[in-house]
Design a protein around this motif. Structure first.
Motif, PDB file in Angstrom:
ATOM      1  N   PRO A  91       0.808  -1.225   0.000  1.00 18.11           N
ATOM      2  CA  PRO A  91       0.000   0.000   0.000  1.00 18.11           C
ATOM      3  C   PRO A  91       0.842   1.276   0.000  1.00 18.11           C
ATOM      4  O   PRO A  91       0.495   2.258  -0.663  1.00 18.11           O
ATOM      5  N   ILE A  92       1.958   1.249   0.729  1.00 19.03           N
ATOM      6  CA  ILE A  92       2.847   2.423   0.768  1.00 19.03           C
ATOM      7  C   ILE A  92       3.519   2.607  -0.584  1.00 19.03           C
ATOM      8  O   ILE A  92       3.616   3.728  -1.110  1.00 19.03           O
ATOM      9  N   PHE A  93       4.003   1.508  -1.151  1.00 17.18           N
ATOM     10  CA  PHE A  93       4.637   1.554  -2.474  1.00 17.18           C
ATOM     11  C   PHE A  93       3.668   2.102  -3.509  1.00 17.18           C
ATOM     12  O   PHE A  93       4.018   2.959  -4.324  1.00 17.18           O
ATOM     13  N   TYR A  94       2.448   1.624  -3.481  1.00 17.34           N
ATOM     14  CA  TYR A  94       1.421   2.032  -4.441  1.00 17.34           C
ATOM     15  C   TYR A  94       1.163   3.534  -4.367  1.00 17.34           C
ATOM     16  O   TYR A  94       1.096   4.221  -5.392  1.00 17.34           O
ATOM     17  N   LYS A  95       1.017   4.050  -3.148  1.00 20.13           N
ATOM     18  CA  LYS A  95       0.755   5.488  -2.988  1.00 20.13           C
ATOM     19  C   LYS A  95       1.963   6.316  -3.420  1.00 20.13           C
ATOM     20  O   LYS A  95       1.812   7.408  -3.986  1.00 20.13           O
ATOM     21  N   ASN A  96       3.170   5.809  -3.177  1.00 24.76           N
ATOM     22  CA  ASN A  96       4.379   6.549  -3.538  1.00 24.76           C
ATOM     23  C   ASN A  96       4.638   6.580  -5.042  1.00 24.76           C
ATOM     24  O   ASN A  96       5.457   7.371  -5.520  1.00 24.76           O
ATOM     25  N   LEU A  97       3.948   5.720  -5.800  1.00 28.67           N
ATOM     26  CA  LEU A  97       4.100   5.733  -7.252  1.00 28.67           C
ATOM     27  C   LEU A  97       3.551   7.028  -7.853  1.00 28.67           C
ATOM     28  O   LEU A  97       4.024   7.490  -8.894  1.00 28.67           O
ATOM     29  N   LYS A 125      10.356  -2.873  -3.717  1.00 29.34           N
ATOM     30  CA  LYS A 125      10.218  -3.817  -4.830  1.00 29.34           C
ATOM     31  C   LYS A 125      10.957  -5.119  -4.529  1.00 29.34           C
ATOM     32  O   LYS A 125      10.469  -6.209  -4.848  1.00 29.34           O
ATOM     33  N   TYR A 126      12.128  -5.007  -3.887  1.00 30.61           N
ATOM     34  CA  TYR A 126      12.862  -6.208  -3.499  1.00 30.61           C
ATOM     35  C   TYR A 126      12.080  -7.006  -2.455  1.00 30.61           C
ATOM     36  O   TYR A 126      12.147  -8.238  -2.422  1.00 30.61           O
ATOM     37  N   SER A 127      11.323  -6.307  -1.594  1.00 30.92           N
ATOM     38  CA  SER A 127      10.546  -6.993  -0.563  1.00 30.92           C
ATOM     39  C   SER A 127       9.454  -7.856  -1.192  1.00 30.92           C
ATOM     40  O   SER A 127       9.113  -8.915  -0.656  1.00 30.92           O
ATOM     41  N   PHE A 128       8.911  -7.420  -2.338  1.00 26.00           N
ATOM     42  CA  PHE A 128       7.901  -8.225  -3.026  1.00 26.00           C
ATOM     43  C   PHE A 128       8.501  -9.548  -3.494  1.00 26.00           C
ATOM     44  O   PHE A 128       7.874 -10.605  -3.396  1.00 26.00           O
ATOM     45  N   ILE A 129       9.721  -9.472  -4.019  1.00 24.69           N
ATOM     46  CA  ILE A 129      10.417 -10.686  -4.460  1.00 24.69           C
ATOM     47  C   ILE A 129      10.714 -11.584  -3.267  1.00 24.69           C
ATOM     48  O   ILE A 129      10.561 -12.810  -3.330  1.00 24.69           O
ATOM     49  N   MET A 130      11.114 -10.959  -2.144  1.00 19.77           N
ATOM     50  CA  MET A 130      11.425 -11.736  -0.940  1.00 19.77           C
ATOM     51  C   MET A 130      10.197 -12.465  -0.415  1.00 19.77           C
ATOM     52  O   MET A 130      10.298 -13.596   0.063  1.00 19.77           O
ATOM     53  N   LEU A 158      -2.984  -6.791 -12.437  1.00 18.05           N
ATOM     54  CA  LEU A 158      -3.219  -8.215 -12.669  1.00 18.05           C
ATOM     55  C   LEU A 158      -2.422  -9.057 -11.671  1.00 18.05           C
ATOM     56  O   LEU A 158      -2.955 -10.016 -11.093  1.00 18.05           O
ATOM     57  N   PHE A 159      -1.152  -8.693 -11.454  1.00 18.44           N
ATOM     58  CA  PHE A 159      -0.335  -9.417 -10.477  1.00 18.44           C
ATOM     59  C   PHE A 159      -0.925  -9.274  -9.076  1.00 18.44           C
ATOM     60  O   PHE A 159      -0.950 -10.236  -8.291  1.00 18.44           O
ATOM     61  N   TYR A 160      -1.397  -8.073  -8.730  1.00 22.02           N
ATOM     62  CA  TYR A 160      -2.015  -7.844  -7.432  1.00 22.02           C
ATOM     63  C   TYR A 160      -3.252  -8.728  -7.276  1.00 22.02           C
ATOM     64  O   TYR A 160      -3.464  -9.364  -6.236  1.00 22.02           O
ATOM     65  N   PHE A 161      -4.069  -8.767  -8.315  1.00 22.22           N
ATOM     66  CA  PHE A 161      -5.301  -9.562  -8.338  1.00 22.22           C
ATOM     67  C   PHE A 161      -4.992 -11.052  -8.186  1.00 22.22           C
ATOM     68  O   PHE A 161      -5.598 -11.753  -7.369  1.00 22.22           O
ATOM     69  N   LEU A 162      -4.032 -11.549  -8.965  1.00 23.45           N
ATOM     70  CA  LEU A 162      -3.696 -12.981  -8.937  1.00 23.45           C
ATOM     71  C   LEU A 162      -3.033 -13.374  -7.619  1.00 23.45           C
ATOM     72  O   LEU A 162      -3.188 -14.509  -7.155  1.00 23.45           O
ATOM     73  N   GLY A 163      -2.289 -12.446  -7.028  1.00 25.10           N
ATOM     74  CA  GLY A 163      -1.676 -12.726  -5.731  1.00 25.10           C
ATOM     75  C   GLY A 163      -2.732 -13.008  -4.681  1.00 25.10           C
ATOM     76  O   GLY A 163      -2.612 -13.938  -3.867  1.00 25.10           O
ATOM     77  N   LEU A 164      -3.782 -12.222  -4.689  1.00 28.00           N
ATOM     78  CA  LEU A 164      -4.874 -12.413  -3.745  1.00 28.00           C
ATOM     79  C   LEU A 164      -5.596 -13.736  -3.992  1.00 28.00           C
ATOM     80  O   LEU A 164      -5.910 -14.475  -3.050  1.00 28.00           O
ATOM     81  N   ILE A 165      -5.833 -14.048  -5.266  1.00 26.83           N
ATOM     82  CA  ILE A 165      -6.479 -15.316  -5.621  1.00 26.83           C
ATOM     83  C   ILE A 165      -5.619 -16.504  -5.168  1.00 26.83           C
ATOM     84  O   ILE A 165      -6.113 -17.480  -4.598  1.00 26.83           O
ATOM     85  N   GLY A 166      -4.315 -16.394  -5.401  1.00 29.98           N
ATOM     86  CA  GLY A 166      -3.409 -17.475  -5.024  1.00 29.98           C
ATOM     87  C   GLY A 166      -3.388 -17.721  -3.526  1.00 29.98           C
ATOM     88  O   GLY A 166      -3.411 -18.872  -3.068  1.00 29.98           O
ATOM     89  N   PHE A 173       5.468  -3.459 -11.042  1.00 26.66           N
ATOM     90  CA  PHE A 173       4.313  -2.574 -10.913  1.00 26.66           C
ATOM     91  C   PHE A 173       4.748  -1.126 -11.100  1.00 26.66           C
ATOM     92  O   PHE A 173       5.645  -0.645 -10.425  1.00 26.66           O
ATOM     93  N   SER A 174       4.125  -0.432 -12.042  1.00 29.69           N
ATOM     94  CA  SER A 174       4.394   0.986 -12.266  1.00 29.69           C
ATOM     95  C   SER A 174       3.156   1.606 -12.898  1.00 29.69           C
ATOM     96  O   SER A 174       2.261   0.891 -13.375  1.00 29.69           O
ATOM     97  N   LEU A 175       3.091   2.922 -12.913  1.00 29.90           N
ATOM     98  CA  LEU A 175       1.953   3.589 -13.529  1.00 29.90           C
ATOM     99  C   LEU A 175       1.927   3.337 -15.028  1.00 29.90           C
ATOM    100  O   LEU A 175       0.858   3.306 -15.648  1.00 29.90           O
ATOM    101  N   GLU A 176       3.094   3.139 -15.632  1.00 34.36           N
ATOM    102  CA  GLU A 176       3.173   2.853 -17.066  1.00 34.36           C
ATOM    103  C   GLU A 176       2.664   1.436 -17.364  1.00 34.36           C
ATOM    104  O   GLU A 176       2.108   1.177 -18.429  1.00 34.36           O
ATOM    105  N   ASN A 177       2.873   0.516 -16.421  1.00 34.42           N
ATOM    106  CA  ASN A 177       2.418  -0.862 -16.597  1.00 34.42           C
ATOM    107  C   ASN A 177       1.267  -1.173 -15.626  1.00 34.42           C
ATOM    108  O   ASN A 177       1.231  -2.242 -15.016  1.00 34.42           O
ATOM    109  N   ILE A 178       0.347  -0.235 -15.505  1.00 34.58           N
ATOM    110  CA  ILE A 178      -0.677  -0.333 -14.473  1.00 34.58           C
ATOM    111  C   ILE A 178      -1.543  -1.582 -14.621  1.00 34.58           C
ATOM    112  O   ILE A 178      -1.886  -2.248 -13.632  1.00 34.58           O
ATOM    113  N   TYR A 179      -1.892  -1.952 -15.845  1.00 33.42           N
ATOM    114  CA  TYR A 179      -2.757  -3.119 -16.035  1.00 33.42           C
ATOM    115  C   TYR A 179      -2.048  -4.413 -15.636  1.00 33.42           C
ATOM    116  O   TYR A 179      -2.633  -5.284 -14.994  1.00 33.42           O
TER     117      TYR A 179
END
Length: 442
Positions: free
Chosen positions: A35-41, A197-202, A121-129, A111-117
């Motif tokens: 959530p913090i990363f998203y707002k800081n974008l 971003k590294y924390s997401f990979i971790m 999608l990754f955010y959506f699939l993460g929740l589903i997973g 995840f970036s504003l340029e690649n928002i879709y």
């Protein structure tokens, strides 16, 4: 691969250890860092984004995507439950959703504003997973543990999950606060964003890596080895329909579920949007203070929630479950109203402490109250499946309400205040639960 007998200590520990593996997702991704990363974008002053053919506010967008994801989860959970009960390759399904969630977490790196879709999608699939794997994980419990072992090993899993997720979050916090110590280069803001971003990979590596211990010892599944027929596929929905009919003959349970459905949608919504609210509405001096302060608040909520659950348990033993739930919901009303006026970091720290105190309590007490009100039946799984689906549909409604109000008014403050209405209705519905059940010690 060793074949361990039901009730074997090593098998039980292997099952509980999956909590250690997957609990980093709800804490690091859902609550804290993402959530913090998203707002800081979003650049300073920019809150709206042109996406899906319209202008949508940043926090409203993530609310709608979250709501849609939970809608999908609410639909597929009964399907997956039906499959889990009948097929003999339960571990394959569990591993699939685990990997889907973990690799989607890693995908958030892009995840970036340029690649928002792609990012959404990754955010959506993460929740589903995450939620999909939990269906099969939970269904393993009666397979690997005897009834007298289940409460203890379930609590152990919860404890392991709490400890593991907090450990990784503290590591991530250190990376974000002191990126230079970890060799992360760039200006202060750039380095912190890289650390996130590294924390997401971790999270993805942690989830996949530690889950291997569970997969090594968990059995493939039951021995039915039945093909997935239409009847088996929709068995979960059939069971939900049976529970729905039984509710008409159990007035206390039906009235309690009505109240739970209403106040739970507010509780879960507050939990999911708290960090977005804090990053947007609190007057932090700069983004660095905002990032550190928000993560500290999330840790504070986690720690205080444990105390809250303990105190609530003691209070319910003395005063009865329904009375305590009425008090807690009334307190939530005050918190939502108070949230409208908070502006300073110190206000948010106080709010986080108070939210933690009643968050853990209302969740644990709600589930135990439901359990006490269940009729004498050997099919508790169907009742709890109904409970879980009700909770997820409530999240869908709550997140949509929050997102719509945030989009229309431009401020989440009004949305949070509106959620107080759900708690007020919840209190009213709780008072309609027959008083003979208020002090049930079943």
């Amino acid at each position: 691969m060793p074949i361990l007998e039901k009730g074997n200590k090593k098998l039980l520990n292997a099952w509980a250890f999956y909590d250690w593996a997957n609990s980093v997702y709800p804490l690091v991704i859902s609550s804290a860092v993402f959530p913090i990363f998203y707002k800081n974008l979003f650049p300073e002053g920019q809150e709206y984004l042109h996406v899906f053919g319209t202008e949508i506010k940043d926090s409203a967008l993530i609310s709608f995507v979250t709501a849609f994801a939970f809608l999908v989860v609410a639909f597929i959970s009964p399907l997956l439950s039906g499959i889990a009960d009948y097929v003999g390759n339960k571990k394959t399904f569990m591993r699939f959703f685990c990997y889907l969630g973990a690799f989607s977490c890693m995908g958030l790196y892009f995840f970036s504003l340029e690649n928002i879709y792609v990012g959404l999608l990754f955010y959506f699939l993460g929740l589903i997973g995450f939620w999909g794997s939990l269906v099969f994980y939970n269904s393993y419990l009666p397979d690997i543990a005897y009834p007298e072992q289940q409460d203890k090993i379930s609590a152990k899993g919860y404890s392991l999950g709490y400890i593991g997720s907090v450990i990784l979050l503290i590591i991530n916090l250190a990376m974000i606060m002191k990126p230079e110590l970890f060799g992360i280069t760039g200006t202060s803001g750039e380095a912190s964003m890289k650390a996130m971003k590294y924390s997401f990979i971790m999270v993805g590596i942690w989830w996949i890596g530690f889950s291997q211990y569970s997969y090594y010892f968990l059995p493939k599944g039951n021995d039915k080895n039945e093909k997935i027929t239409k009847a088996i596929l929709f068995n979960g929905f059939t069971e939900l329909k049976k529970v729905w009919k039984l509710l008409n003959t159990n007035i206390p349970l039906k009235r309690y579920l009505n109240s739970f459905f209403v106040y739970s949608m507010a509780v879960q919504t507050v939990m999911l949007v708290a960090t977005y609210f804090g990053s947007e509405e609190i007057l932090w001096t700069d983004k660095e203070e905002s990032t550190i302060g928000l993560i500290i608040c999330i840790l504070l909520i986690q720690i205080v929630a444990v105390l809250g659950a303990f105190l609530t348990s003691r209070a319910s033993a003395k005063f009865g479950n329904i009375k305590v739930l009425i008090i807690i919901n009334s307190f939530w009303v005050l918190l939502c109203l108070f949230a409208y006026f908070i502006t300073l970091p110190i206000h948010f720290y106080i709010m986080a402490s108070l939210v933690g105190l009643v968050m853990g309590g209302i969740q644990s007490l709600s589930r135990s109250t439901y359990s006490k009100l269940l009729p004498e039946t050997g099919d508790t799984a169907s009742f709890f499946s109904f409970y879980d689906v009700s909770e997820k549909i409530g999240i869908v409604i709550g997140m949509c309400v929050y997102g719509v109000i945030d989009q229309i008014t431009g401020s989440p403050r009004f949305a949070i205040v509106f959620l107080a209405l759900f708690f007020i209705i919840g209190v009213f519905l709780l008072t309609r639960v027959p008083k003979i059940t208020w002090n049930s010690k079943k």
